[in-house]
Design an enzyme around this catalytic site. Structure first.
Site, PDB file in Angstrom:
ATOM      1  NE  ARG A  58      39.409  44.514  43.460  1.00 45.22           N
ATOM      2  CZ  ARG A  58      40.192  44.819  42.432  1.00 45.22           C
ATOM      3  NH1 ARG A  58      41.128  45.748  42.556  1.00 45.22           N
ATOM      4  NH2 ARG A  58      40.048  44.200  41.288  1.00 45.22           N
ATOM      5  CE  LYS A  60      30.684  43.258  35.658  1.00 40.47           C
ATOM      6  NZ  LYS A  60      32.136  43.415  35.490  1.00 40.47           N
TER       7      LYS A  60
HETATM    8  N1  BES Z   1      33.086  39.847  38.377  1.00 38.14           N
HETATM    9  C1  BES Z   1      34.022  40.679  37.712  1.00 38.14           C
HETATM   10  C2  BES Z   1      35.173  39.890  37.074  1.00 38.14           C
HETATM   11  C3  BES Z   1      34.802  38.949  35.953  1.00 38.14           C
HETATM   12  C4  BES Z   1      34.977  39.336  34.643  1.00 38.14           C
HETATM   13  C5  BES Z   1      34.372  37.665  36.224  1.00 38.14           C
HETATM   14  C6  BES Z   1      34.659  38.457  33.615  1.00 38.14           C
HETATM   15  C7  BES Z   1      34.051  36.799  35.205  1.00 38.14           C
HETATM   16  C8  BES Z   1      34.198  37.185  33.905  1.00 38.14           C
HETATM   17  C9  BES Z   1      34.633  41.663  38.705  1.00 38.14           C
HETATM   18  O1  BES Z   1      33.823  42.067  39.755  1.00 38.14           O
HETATM   19  C10 BES Z   1      34.989  42.896  37.952  1.00 38.14           C
HETATM   20  O2  BES Z   1      34.092  43.540  37.473  1.00 38.14           O
HETATM   21  N2  BES Z   1      36.281  43.200  37.882  1.00 38.14           N
HETATM   22  C11 BES Z   1      36.748  44.342  37.208  1.00 38.14           C
HETATM   23  C12 BES Z   1      37.780  45.009  38.090  1.00 38.14           C
HETATM   24  C13 BES Z   1      38.206  46.353  37.620  1.00 38.14           C
HETATM   25  C14 BES Z   1      37.067  47.350  37.750  1.00 38.14           C
HETATM   26  C15 BES Z   1      39.390  46.779  38.443  1.00 38.14           C
HETATM   27  C16 BES Z   1      37.365  43.898  35.893  1.00 38.14           C
HETATM   28  O3  BES Z   1      37.992  42.834  35.860  1.00 38.14           O
HETATM   29  O4  BES Z   1      37.181  44.581  34.901  1.00 38.14           O
HETATM   30 MN    MN Z   2      32.561  43.677  39.251  1.00 37.49          MN
END
Ligand code: BES
Ligand code: MN
Ligand code: ZN
Length: 511
Positions: free
Chosen positions: A359, A285
């Site tokens: 997931r 990230k």
């Molecule tokens: N933990 C994050 C989701 C999240 C985002 C939680 C903001 C709380 C606040 C999750 O693991 C994630 O990174 N999801 C990605 C999925 C994508 C790569 C398909 C996302 O939502 O960008």
């Molecule tokens: Mn994530």
């Protein structure tokens, strides 16, 4: 934590730092809510006018402080807006009471004792006020200077939470009223426990330390715990949890924590996403997206808290929590985009984005939970930014493999004061999960990302089991200012919904 008591004392004679009263929003200005009669009387019935002069309107979140009338033992009156008019029977919505009590309790930080003279028309109102007080008074200062040192020692800039709240308007000897306060205490304290876990920094809350905290609590509350460490996970073939946790120096865990009741006829399973820190892994990230990612274990914290609350309430149901704990970090041993994982269910998953890790850990935990053939499974996860885009930062999304069950879960959430919204699972999106080399990929097309995540999870739920998925990415962590009974930081979202579902299970109305 703030002590809750029921008191029959009359407001004027009450020794306290403040008396909290309610202000309803009338058509023509503020209206003094029931419960505040003694205060109003001391103002010769002119309290509404005084409040209006001070600028009060009865709006939600509004706080007006005024000196207590002559003859009162307490020096201060805190008038808090209820945001609504009373209903036809003169009562107020539970959530309005919860928010008002929370707003007042938050403002009373530093005070030793306050009396709450808010409108009470029965046990439900008492419970809502009690819950609001406990949740609103919450503060997290274990990491502040002096914080958590000697009893009573506080951070330099922080004020101690309100010490004691005496709730007026109830009957201390009435079983229903006592029960209402007891439920508020059990749920409020456990919900605050979930908040503490979310707020604990990720250098201290690792999969292993989380598992140990669960073990300690289980001992206290007579729960059964089973912790699978990295060796046991390897032996068992939990490829999803191992894959995600493989990049971290802090090894992953799968924790099962079970509450059983000897007369239970139903079994409800909860599954929580417990990523103690989500850096994104190799699909790292960027800065600006990782500062709050200690909150990525909020689902597991909610599940844990709900199981303990079910035990404290002695519900006539079996409630099992599964916590999928891992830290998602980049390193030489981390899962790579392009790797294929063999999941606990036997399915293979091509990991195309290591940031879609929730997931993967949930898939193994869902399949593990399914092996016990519970009547229903509910998972809770800070799963997708997409759900946050869809529903904002205060509403959780409800997905399910069964429309009736989705409605049950959605209604349970709304009933407990947790804003929720039902979301669809459009079948056509599954096409995006097709992999060239494995049974499926972990990401598909971007649009509807929160729904696709649900479709992925559905593949790991045992045949014939009702399942719902709560995506709490928005409401799990409050980055804004505190409001009502919600503090900054960890919110404890989903605890109340899960407890309500456990109660429905005990009442035979679920599964
Ligand atoms: N933990 C994050 C989701 C999240 C985002 C939680 C903001 C709380 C606040 C999750 O693991 C994630 O990174 N999801 C990605 C999925 C994508 C790569 C398909 C996302 O939502 O960008
Ligand atoms: Mn994530
Ligand atoms: Zn995550």
């Amino acid at each position: 934590m703030t002590a809750l008591t029921l008191s029959t004392a009359a407001a004027p004679g009450l020794r306290a730092d403040a008396i909290v009263i309610g202000v309803a929003k009338g058509a023509k200005g503020p209206v003094v809510a029931p419960g505040a009669e003694a205060v109003d009387k001391a103002y010769d019935g002119g309290l509404a006018g005084v409040l209006e002069t001070l600028g009060a309107s009865g709006a939600e979140g509004e706080l007006t402080k005024l000196p207590a009338p002559a003859g009162f033992k307490a020096p201060l009156v805190v008038a808090v807006g209820l945001g609504t008019e009373p209903d036809a029977e003169g009562g107020f919505d539970a959530e309005a009471l919860r928010k008002a009590a929370g707003t007042a309790a938050r403002a009373l930080a530093g005070a030793k004792k306050a009396a709450f003279a808010l409108p009470v028309d029965g046990a439900g109102a008492l419970e809502a006020i009690g819950e609001g007080v406990l949740l609103g008074a919450y503060s997290f200062d274990a990491y502040k200077e002096n914080g958590g040192q000697a009893k009573g020692a506080r951070a330099k800039n922080g004020k101690a939470p309100l010490g004691e709240a005496a709730l007026l308007g109830g009957k201390p000897r009435d079983a229903a009223h006592k029960g209402a306060v007891a439920r508020a205490v059990a749920v409020g304290e456990e919900l605050n426990r979930a908040r503490d876990l979310v707020n604990t920094p990720p250098n201290d809350l690792t999969p292993d330390s989380f598992a140990r905290i669960v073990q300690a609590a289980a001992k206290e509350h007579g729960l059964k715990v089973q912790v699978l460490d990295e060796k046991a996970l390897t032996k068992g073939g939990y490829g999803g949890i191992l894959g995600v946790g493989g990049g971290s120096a802090a090894a992953p865990r799968l924790v099962k924590v079970a509450y059983t009741h000897p007369d239970a006829e139903r079994h409800l399973a909860f599954v929580g996403k417990g990523i103690t820190y989500d850096s994104g892994g190799i699909s790292l990230k960027p800065a600006g997206h990782n500062e709050t990612m200690k909150c990525d274990m909020a689902g597991a914290a909610a599940v844990f808290a709900a199981v303990v609350a079910a035990a404290r309430l002695g519900l006539e149901a079996n409630v099992t929590g599964w916590l999928a704990l891992a830290e998602n970090m980049p390193s030489g041993s981390a899962v790579r985009p392009g790797d294929v994982l063999r999941m606990y269910s036997g399915k293979t998953v091509e990991v195309l984005n290591t940031d879609a890790e929730g997931r993967l850990v949930l898939a193994d935990a869902l399949w593990a939970a399914s092996q016990e053939e519970p009547d229903a499974i509910v998972d809770v996860a800070t799963l997708t930014g997409a759900m946050m885009v869809a529903l904002g930062s205060r509403t959780l999304g409800v997905l399910a493999n069964d429309d009736a069950f989705r409605t049950t879960v959605y209604e349970a959430a709304e009933e407990t004061g947790e804003p929720a919204w039902p979301m669809p699972m459009p079948e056509h999106l599954t096409k995006g999960l097709e992999s060239q080399v494995a049974d499926m990929t972990n990401v598909g097309e971007r649009w509807g990302g929160g729904l696709l995540a649900g479709l992925f999870l559905r593949e790991f739920v045992g045949e014939g089991i009702s399942w719902a998925h709560l995506d709490i990415a928005g409401p799990a962590f409050n980055e804004g200012a505190p409001f009502g009974y919600t503090p900054k930081g960890g919110t404890g979202t989903a605890v109340r919904t899960l407890v309500r579902l456990a109660e429905l299970t005990a009442e035979g109305e679920l599964g």
